[in-house]
Design a protein around this motif. Structure first.
Motif, short mmCIF file in Angstrom:
data_model
loop_
_atom_site.label_atom_id
_atom_site.label_comp_id
_atom_site.label_asym_id
_atom_site.label_seq_id
_atom_site.Cartn_x
_atom_site.Cartn_y
_atom_site.Cartn_z
N GLN A 133 0.83 -1.20 0.00
CA GLN A 133 0.00 0.00 0.00
C GLN A 133 0.87 1.26 0.00
N ASN A 134 1.95 1.26 0.78
CA ASN A 134 2.82 2.44 0.84
C ASN A 134 3.36 2.81 -0.53
N GLU A 135 3.71 1.81 -1.29
CA GLU A 135 4.24 2.04 -2.63
C GLU A 135 3.17 2.72 -3.52
N ILE A 136 1.93 2.22 -3.39
CA ILE A 136 0.83 2.81 -4.18
C ILE A 136 0.59 4.25 -3.74
N THR A 137 0.57 4.46 -2.42
CA THR A 137 0.36 5.82 -1.90
C THR A 137 1.42 6.76 -2.45
N ARG A 138 2.67 6.28 -2.45
CA ARG A 138 3.78 7.11 -2.96
C ARG A 138 3.57 7.46 -4.44
N GLU A 139 3.18 6.46 -5.21
CA GLU A 139 2.97 6.70 -6.65
C GLU A 139 1.84 7.71 -6.87
N LEU A 140 0.75 7.53 -6.11
CA LEU A 140 -0.39 8.45 -6.29
C LEU A 140 -0.03 9.85 -5.81
N SER A 141 0.82 9.94 -4.79
CA SER A 141 1.25 11.25 -4.29
C SER A 141 1.96 12.01 -5.40
N ARG A 142 2.81 11.29 -6.13
CA ARG A 142 3.58 11.95 -7.20
C ARG A 142 2.65 12.56 -8.25
N GLU A 143 1.50 11.94 -8.44
CA GLU A 143 0.56 12.47 -9.45
C GLU A 143 0.01 13.84 -9.08
N TYR A 144 0.13 14.21 -7.80
CA TYR A 144 -0.37 15.53 -7.37
C TYR A 144 0.63 16.64 -7.69
N GLU A 145 1.89 16.26 -7.89
CA GLU A 145 2.94 17.27 -8.05
C GLU A 145 2.62 18.20 -9.22
N ASN A 146 2.85 19.50 -8.98
CA ASN A 146 2.59 20.59 -9.95
C ASN A 146 1.11 20.91 -10.14
N LYS A 147 0.24 20.21 -9.43
CA LYS A 147 -1.19 20.53 -9.57
C LYS A 147 -1.57 21.58 -8.53
N ILE A 148 -2.59 22.36 -8.82
CA ILE A 148 -3.09 23.33 -7.84
C ILE A 148 -4.34 22.74 -7.19
N GLU A 149 -4.31 22.70 -5.85
CA GLU A 149 -5.39 22.09 -5.11
C GLU A 149 -6.03 23.11 -4.17
N ARG A 150 -7.34 23.03 -4.03
CA ARG A 150 -8.02 23.91 -3.06
C ARG A 150 -7.99 23.22 -1.69
N ILE A 151 -7.39 23.93 -0.74
CA ILE A 151 -7.15 23.33 0.58
C ILE A 151 -7.94 24.09 1.64
N LEU A 152 -8.57 23.36 2.54
CA LEU A 152 -9.13 24.01 3.72
C LEU A 152 -8.05 23.98 4.79
N VAL A 153 -7.60 25.17 5.20
CA VAL A 153 -6.50 25.24 6.17
C VAL A 153 -7.01 24.81 7.54
N GLU A 154 -6.42 23.73 8.08
CA GLU A 154 -6.94 23.17 9.32
C GLU A 154 -6.21 23.68 10.55
N ASP A 155 -4.89 23.77 10.45
CA ASP A 155 -4.12 24.07 11.67
C ASP A 155 -2.67 24.34 11.32
N VAL A 156 -1.90 24.68 12.38
CA VAL A 156 -0.45 24.75 12.23
C VAL A 156 0.04 23.30 12.27
N ASN A 157 1.04 22.99 11.47
CA ASN A 157 1.58 21.63 11.49
C ASN A 157 2.23 21.37 12.85
N PRO A 158 1.74 20.35 13.58
CA PRO A 158 2.26 20.13 14.93
C PRO A 158 3.76 19.78 14.95
N LYS A 159 4.26 19.26 13.83
CA LYS A 159 5.68 18.87 13.80
C LYS A 159 6.59 20.00 13.36
#
Ligand code: SAH
Ligand code: SF4
Ligand code: F3S
Length: 440
Positions: free
Chosen positions: A368-394
């Motif tokens: 599954q991790n491998e698939i997630t990684r591959e699908l993540s790459r498909e988002y690169e360079n795309k513009i996404e509408r994000i609902l800002v939830e919080d400051v990143n805790p890390k």
């Protein structure tokens, strides 16, 4: 007077903790992070797997010392675990310092019970719901803690009796909230500025089956929620694959406001195991359904729950699961090792060895991790509408939020943007997480 609520379990429980907080705030308590300072502690428990229970029990045990030092401390244990057969008495015996043990559907009675304890009328109260179809309670005060998102129950309980699952035993049969009650709640939330509404139920697609109201189907409910004026988005969970109908898929495809994100638990990719689990679908049906969803909603993110080590699961069955995971290409998956739940059908079946189970889950996670990684790459360079939830805790210099399809994105931005929508261009990805920059 201070309170601390410890929450275990699913979104349903997280939301119920907001209702508990509503009651405690009404009684004059304020929230604290530090359990040592609190005057009342509530454990909102989960018993879906053995490790969930062990965690709760360990933490309840640790309160013994606090209670010895502070006699007036009120200790409450509520939620799913308490509803298991004989559990409340067992808890009372093992942890005699507990003051209130309360079930899942009678949480609203916490108010009177806390008052009884405070006024010294009682030392211990056990109040477990025994009715399998308790009345749906309306008008509860809710102290929301989930930022721009608001959870909304649309139904309670479950009728499915998957053979591994404890939920139907601890939460009773399906009860839907009235259509108008849900719509008014969402209207009010949107008017109050909430930007994301998440509709909750163990099986949202069977919403309304128990109501005498022709409007009360999940598809019509989704449409009616989407028709409410305002700039907000809608999520929902969970969908049982056997009940996810075309009209629901079409409503999602048609409406901007409804997120292109479906949580569709598969549990196993083997027809033999699915039958033993009482899931009422086959792998072929499921893969067709996934195909159809992807065709009608091309940018959809499908997530799932998968279990390994269910009774009778052989290598061949597990391989079917791996194969299905590769075909369905989930954006992410929650993976679990099957855990015996007393009182369920599967508890009586022959069990798989622990080391076989852990070997299988490792393999599954890797695929599954491998698939997630591959699908993540498909988002690169795309513009996404994000609902800002919080400051990143890390990393405090970054904000985080989710794409319409449910993927987590980290980006630099202004704290003032929390609770608003921004456009983010995805620059890179790291396994399941996306990184990007705000574009105006
Ligand atoms: N109502 C939802 C979720 C129920 S619990 C649904 O039907 O999908 C969330 C997940 O926990 C389940 O999907 C299942 O994968 C997992 N689960 C439930 N019982 C379990 C058990 N006995 N052992 C391991 N995982 C379990
Ligand atoms: Fe459990 Fe199955 Fe009901 Fe989900 S649908 S809560 S897995 S019995
Ligand atoms: Fe746990 Fe109850 Fe949810 S058992 S997963 S808290 S419904």
């Amino acid at each position: 007077m201070l309170y601390k609520i410890e929450t275990y379990g699913c979104q349903m429980n997280v939301h119920e903790s907001e209702k508990i907080a509503g009651i405690l705030e009404y009684l004059g308590y304020k929230e604290t992070d530090d359990i040592k300072n609190s005057d009342i502690i509530v454990f909102n428990t989960c018993c879906i797997r053995d490790n969930a229970e062990k965690k709760v029990l360990g933490n309840i045990g640790a309160v013994k010392k606090l209670k010895r030092e502070k006699k007036e401390l009120i200790v409450c244990v509520v939620g799913c675990m308490t509803q298991q057969f004989g559990k409340a008495e067992e808890l009372k015996k093992k942890y005699p310092f507990i003051n209130i043990i309360l079930g899942t559907s009678n949480l609203y009675r916490l108010k009177e019970h806390v008052e009884s304890i405070r006024e010294g009328r009682k030392k211990t109260i056990i109040d477990i719901e025994t009715n399998e179809k308790p009345k749906v309670i309306e008008g509860e005060s809710i102290y929301r803690t989930s930022g721009a998102n608001a959870w909304v129950n649309i139904m309670y309980g479950c009728n499915n009796f998957c053979t591994y699952c404890i939920v139907p035993y601890v939460r009773g049969r399906e009860r839907s909230r009235a259509f108008n009650d849900i719509i008014s709640e969402v209207r009010e939330l949107v008017a109050n500025g909430y930007k994301e509404i998440t509709l909750l139920g163990q099986n949202v697609n069977s919403y309304g089956h128990d109501l005498d109201d022709e409007r009360a189907t999940f598809a019509k409910l989704l449409q009616a929620v989407a028709d409410i004026d305002g700039d907000f988005r809608i999520r929902f969970m969970t969908s049982h694959p056997k009940d996810l109908t075309d009209d629901v898929i079409d409503v999602i495809a048609r409406n901007e406001k409804i997120c292109n994100n479906i949580h569709l638990p598969i549990q196993s990719g083997s027809n033999k195991i699915l039958r033993l689990m009482n899931r009422h679908y086959t792998r072929e049906y499921y893969l067709d359904l996934v195909e159809k969803i992807k065709r009608k909603i091309p940018s959809v993110g499908i997530t799932t729950d998968i279990m390994v080590g269910f009774p009778y699961e052989e290598e061949e069955d597990f391989n079917d699961t791996l194969d299905l995971v590769k075909k369905a290409r989930y954006s992410s998956a929650f993976t679990f090792i099957y855990s015996v739940r007393r009182g369920t059908k599967a508890a009586e079946m022959p069990q798989v060895d622990e080391d076989v189970k852990s070997e299988r889950i490792q393999k599954l996670i890797k695929v599954q991790n491998e698939i997630t990684r591959e699908l993540s790459r498909e988002y690169e360079n795309k513009i996404e509408r994000i609902l800002v939830e919080d400051v990143n805790p890390k990393d405090g210099s970054m904000l985080m939020g989710r794409t319409d399809s449910g993927r987590l994105v980290n980006f630099h931005g202004d704290k003032a943007e929390i609770g608003t929508f921004v456009n983010v261009k995805i620059s890179r990805s790291q396994s399941a997480t996306l990184f990007g920059e705000v574009v105006k």
